[in-house]
Enzyme design. Structure first.
Site, short mmCIF file in Angstrom:
data_model
loop_
_atom_site.label_atom_id
_atom_site.label_comp_id
_atom_site.label_asym_id
_atom_site.label_seq_id
_atom_site.Cartn_x
_atom_site.Cartn_y
_atom_site.Cartn_z
N GLU A 75 0.79 -1.23 0.00
CA GLU A 75 0.00 0.00 0.00
C GLU A 75 0.83 1.28 0.00
OE1 GLU A 75 -1.00 -2.65 1.47
OE2 GLU A 75 -3.11 -2.90 0.97
N HIS A 103 -10.00 -5.12 10.90
CA HIS A 103 -10.63 -4.95 9.60
C HIS A 103 -11.95 -4.20 9.68
CE1 HIS A 103 -7.66 -8.00 8.61
NE2 HIS A 103 -7.88 -7.77 7.32
#
Lengths: 401, 365
Positions: free
Chosen positions: B88, B157
Site C-alpha cells: 500500500e 478490519h
C-alpha cells in the site's frame, strides 16, 4: 568510504589532472577569448556494476563551452548554499535548512545529461536542484526566507520548492521515491519518452517503501532511475551503523545498479547519459549510487562534528572538492583560464548577493493567503480560523486552467 | 448478519422503495446495486477521460475483491486497470506521483484499514501538496474502497476512517449511502481536481436502490459537500452518513409509528460538511441526534456538536444534542458482542427519546 579518501593532497591533485590528450588542433572559439582548446577527454574512476554487463563510458569528452557552463552551475549551487547558511545564522531563514555544499557534482552532472522531457524528484536537500530545474536564485532564496518572490510564495519553505518537471522538495524521508516511480509511471502512460530521476540519501535507502517502489518499477518496466546520494551519514548515523549492506547500488537486487564517483561531475554526467539510454530502450528501471559528501551537518541545526571529525571534513574539502577538482581539470587541460573562471565567480557572487538582498527585503504574502489555494476547486464558503468568530475565506491565488 | 439472503434483500427492497420518495424522479426508476453504480461511475469516467486509470489489489484480473471493478480490465486493458502487489505505501505513493504528473488515478484500498499503511502519502503527499506548492502542483487523485465495519471481520478490519480523513484540510471526503449517492459522488470525486477520499461500505455493495433515468445518465454528478434530506420531519434532526443512513431511516419508521417525525439528513460528504442543511433543520426541529459507526472520540458527531455549540444553532436547541456512535472498543468477533458494538435502529430510537425528553415512554427498554 572509497579509496580516494586516503589519498594525500598532492597525489590527489596529480590524479585529477589525468588526461588523454586529444587532437593538437587549437582553434580559438569565438565566445571564449581566453581558452585555447575546444575540448579535452578525461578518464573517469571505474564504476562498480551490479547485474550489468556494460556500464557507463569510462572516459568523457568535455568541450570548452560545456566546461564553462558546468563550472558556472557548480559555482551557483555553492554560492546559494553559502548564502542560505549565512541567512540561517542571521535567523532570517527559520526551521529547517539542509545544505548541499559538497554534493554539487551529483546534481550538476545529472542535469547536464538530462533532456527536456525528464523529471526529477528529491528529498529536502533540494535548493540546488530547484535552481537547476529552472527556478531563479531569487525564487530559491526568497522561498527559504519565506517571502512572496519565493517559488512557493513562501508557503512551502526550504523543503517544498517545485519547478517545471521538478516535484520537490519533499519532507518525509523516502516518500519521494514511490512518488518518483509514479511520475515515471506517468511518463510511460503518456508515452512522452521522459525518464524520472528519484533521488534519496543513504538514510532513506533502508526505507521499506523504496523496496515497494523498486518492485513495481521493475514489474511494470517504469522509466525510473533511482539515485542514492550516499554522503556517508543519515543525519548523525554513519552508513555502517544504519545499513546491514552499504552497497547501495546493489540494494535494488533485481534492478541493475551502478556505483558512481559522485564528486566527479563528468562521472555523474556519463552515468546519467547511460541511465537515460538504458531506461528509454525498454529495459526498465535502473539504480545508481553516487558517492558524495556534505560539508555541513545534516541541517543547520546540526554542527556535523559530533559524529565525524573536523579532519575528515577538511580532508574532503582539500582533496575531493567537486568544484576545486573540476576547476583544476579544466584549467590544466586548457578548456578555461583562471581569469575566465574568476570572471564567472565574480558574476555568480554578485547575482547571489543581489538575490540575497531581495530575499531579505521582500515582503511576505498578504495574510489573506493563509487560506489561499488549499484546494484547486474550493467548495466551502468559509474556512475555520483560530476562533469560531474569525473565519477565513478561501482565495484562488494561482490562475486556474 | 445475512444481508445477502433473498428474504432479507426482498424485505429491504420493499422497505426502501416505500421510503425513498426523496430520490430524483422515482416514477421511472431501475433497481441498481451500489456495486453496479460504482462500477458504472468508474467505467463512464474512464471512457470520458483517458487520464483516468484504476490501481489496486485485485482490481484487474480478479474483477475486484468486491467486484466493484468487474469487467473494467477486460474493457480497458493492462494500461488502465492495474493489479498491484500488496504494498500500500508503495502503490499509494506511485498513484500520488502519477497525479502530480497530471494523470487521474483511482487508487483502491481493499479496505480502508490498509490505508493506514499509506496514510503518509494520503496526507503529506496528496492533501498538502497543492498548498505547499502555492497552487502549482494539483493532485487530482481518488482514494476509494470499503470503510468501516463489515460482518465478523474483527478488530483490524472494521475501523471507520471518516473522522481521521475529514480532519485534514486539503482532502475532500465523501461517504455515499445509496446507489445514486455512490455513482454521483464517485463521478464527482474522479472529476474533482483535488484529492478525494471515497468511503464506501462493503455491506451496502449488494443492496439495490432505485435509480432514476437522470441518475443513470453518463453526466449524473452529485455535488461534493451537499447533504440530502432523505426524509423530512418536524420533531428531531437525525444526521447520518453511509450505512448509518439505513439505521436512521429504520429508526425513523419506528418513531413515525409513535408520532415522532424525524428529519433524516444523509450527509453524503464529511468534508466539506454541509452544516447549513443541519442548521436549517435544527431551526425547524430544535432537537439533534447524530449517528455514526465510528468511535465516539473526536468523531463525525463530535464535530457536528462542536459546530452547533459555536453557531446560532446552539440557541435553536431545546435539548442537548446526542451522538449515537460505535462503542469505544476495538471490534470484537463474537456475533452478539459485535452487534452490541454498533448502532442499531433501537439505539437511535432510544436517543430520540432521551433528546425529546421521554415523550415516548416505551421507547427506552
Amino acid at each position: 568510504m572509497g579509496i580516494m579518501s586516503k589519498i594525500i593532497p598532492s597525489a590527489a591533485k596529480l590524479l585529477a589532472t589525468n588526461t588523454i590528450p586529444k587532437s593538437a588542433v587549437s582553434i580559438v572559439p569565438i565566445t571564449a577569448k581566453y581558452s585555447t582548446k575546444n575540448e579535452a577527454t578525461f578518464e573517469i574512476k571505474p564504476y562498480k556494476l551490479h547485474k550489468l554487463e556494460k556500464g557507463p563510458a569510462t572516459s568523457a569528452t568535455l568541450t570548452a563551452e560545456d566546461a564553462i557552463k558546468i563550472y558556472e552551475k557548480l559555482a551557483v549551487l555553492r554560492r546559494i548554499e553559502t548564502a542560505a547558511g549565512n541567512l540561517y545564522k542571521e535567523k532570517i531563514i527559520r526551521g529547517f535548512c539542509h545544505l548541499y555544499s559538497g554534493q554539487e557534482a551529483v546534481a550538476v552532472g545529472m542535469r547536464t545529461a538530462m533532456r527536456d522531457a525528464d523529471s526529477v524528484i528529491t528529498a529536502y536537500r533540494c535548493h540546488g536542484w530547484t535552481y537547476l530545474m529552472g527556478v531563479s536564485t531569487v525564487g530559491v532564496l526568497a522561498e527559504l526566507t519565506g517571502r512572496k518572490s519565493g517559488c512557493s510564495r513562501g508557503k512551502g519553505g526550504s523543503m517544498h520548492l517545485y519547478g517545471r518537471n521538478f516535484y520537490g522538495g519533499n519532507g518525509i524521508v523516502g516518500a519521494q521515491v514511490p512518488l518518483g516511480a509514479g511520475v515515471a509511471f506517468a511518463h510511460k502512460y503518456n508515452g512522452d519518452g521522459g525518464v524520472n530521476f528519484a533521488l534519496y540519501g543513504d538514510g532513506a535507502a533502508n526505507q521499506g517503501q523504496l523496496y515497494e517502489a523498486y518492485n513495481m518499477a521493475k514489474l511494470w518496466n517504469l522509466p525510473c532511475v533511482f539515485v542514492c546520494e550516499n554522503n556517508g551519514y543519515g543525519m548523525g548515523t554513519s552508513v555502517d551503523r544504519s545499513s546491514a549492506s552499504t552497497e547501495y547500488y546493489s540494494r535494488g537486487d533485481y534492478i541493475p545498479g551502478i556505483w558512481v564517483d559522485g564528486m566527479d561531475v563528468l562521472a555523474t554526467r556519463e552515468a546519467t547519459r547511460f541511465a537515460i539510454d538504458y531506461c528509454t530502450s525498454g529495459k526498465g528501471p535502473l539504480l545508481m549510487e553516487m558517492e558524495t559528501y556534505r560539508y555541513s551537518g545534516h541541517s543547520m541545526s546540526d554542527p556535523g562534528t559530533s559524529y565525524r571529525t573536523r579532519d575528515e571534513v577538511q580532508e574532503v574539502r582539500q582533496t575531493r572538492d567537486p568544484i576545486t577538482s573540476f576547476k583544476e581539470k579544466i584549467i590544466s587541460n586548457e578548456l578555461a583560464t583562471p581569469d575566465q573562471l574568476k570572471e564567472i565567480d565574480t558574476r555568480v557572487r554578485k547575482e547571489v548577493e543581489e538575490a540575497t538582498k531581495i530575499a531579505k527585503s521582500d515582503s511576505e504574502i498578504d495574510l489573506e493567503e493563509l487560506s489561499g489555494d488549499v484546494y484547486y476547486n474550493n467548495l466551502e464558503s468559509e474556512i475555520r480560523g483560530v476562533c469560531p468568530d474569525t473565519p477565513l475565506q478561501h482565495i484562488e491565488v494561482v490562475a486556474r486552467n | 448478519m445475512a444481508l445477502k439472503s433473498s428474504p432479507v434483500v426482498f424485505d429491504l427492497v420493499t422497505r426502501l422503495t416505500r421510503r425513498c420518495f426523496s430520490t430524483s424522479k422515482a416514477v421511472s426508476s431501475k433497481l441498481v446495486t451500489v456495486r453496479d453504480a460504482l462500477n458504472q461511475a468508474i467505467d463512464e469516467e474512464m471512457e470520458r477521460d483517458e487520464k483516468v486509470f484504476v490501481m489496486g489489489e485485485e482490481v484487474a484480473q480478479y474483477d475486484g475483491a468486491y467486484k466493484v471493478t468487474r469487467g473494467l480490465w477486460k474493457k480497458y486493458g493492462d494500461k488502465r486497470v492495474i493489479d498491484t502487489p500488496i504494498t500500500e505505501a508503495g502503490f499509494a505513493g506511485i498513484a500520488v506521483g502519477a497525479a502530480f504528473a497530471g494523470l487521474k488515478p483511482i487508487c483502491e484500498f481493499m479496505t480502508f484499514n490498509f490505508s493506514m499503511q499509506a496514510i503518509d502519502h494520503i496526507i503529506n503527499s496528496a492533501a498538502k501538496t497543492f498548498y505547499m506548492s502555492a497552487g502549482t502542483v494539483p493532485v487530482p487523485i481518488v482514494f476509494r474502497g470499503p470503510n468501516g465495519a463489515a460482518a465478523g471481520v474483527a478488530a483490524q478490519h472494521s475501523q471507520c476512517f471518516g473522522a481521521w480523513f475529514m480532519h485534514c484540510p486539503g482532502l475532500k471526503v465523501v461517504m455515499p449511502y445509496s446507489a445514486e449517492d455512490a455513482k454521483g459522488l464517485l463521478k464527482a470525486a474522479i472529476r474533482d481536481p483535488d484529492p478525494v477520499v471515497v468511503l464506501e461500505n462493503e455491506m451496502l455493495y449488494g443492496v439495490p436502490f432505485p435509480m432514476s433515468d437522470e441518475a443513470l445518465s453518463k453526466d449524473f454528478v452529485l455535488p461534493i459537500g451537499k447533504a440530502k434530506i432523505e426524509r423530512a420531519g418536524d420533531h428531531v434532526t437525525v444526521v447520518c452518513a453511509g450505512r448509518t443512513t439505513e439505521t436512521a431511516l429504520q429508526a425513523a419508521n419506528e418513531l413515525a409509528g409513535k408520532g415522532i417525525e424525524c428529519e433524516v439528513i444523509n450527509l453524503r460528504s464529511l468534508r466539506p460538511l454541509d452544516f447549513d442543511t443541519i442548521a436549517e433543520s435544527v431551526r425547524k426541529t430544535h432537537h439533534l441526534i447524530t449517528v455514526e459507526q465510528g468511535w465516539p472520540n473526536c468523531g463525525v458527531g463530535a464535530e457536528i456538536c462542536a459546530r452547533v455549540m459555536e453557531s446560532a444553532s446552539f440557541f435553536e436547541l431545546d435539548a442537548p444534542a446526542w451522538r449515537v456512535t460505535g462503542a469505544d472498543v476495538p471490534m470484537p468477533y463474537a456475533a452478539a458482542l459485535e452487534a452490541r458494538a454498533l448502532p442499531a435502529p433501537h439505539h437511535v430510537v432510544a436517543a430520540a427519546a432521551a433528546v425529546l425528553g421521554n415523550r415516548i415512554s416505551e421507547a427506552v427498554n
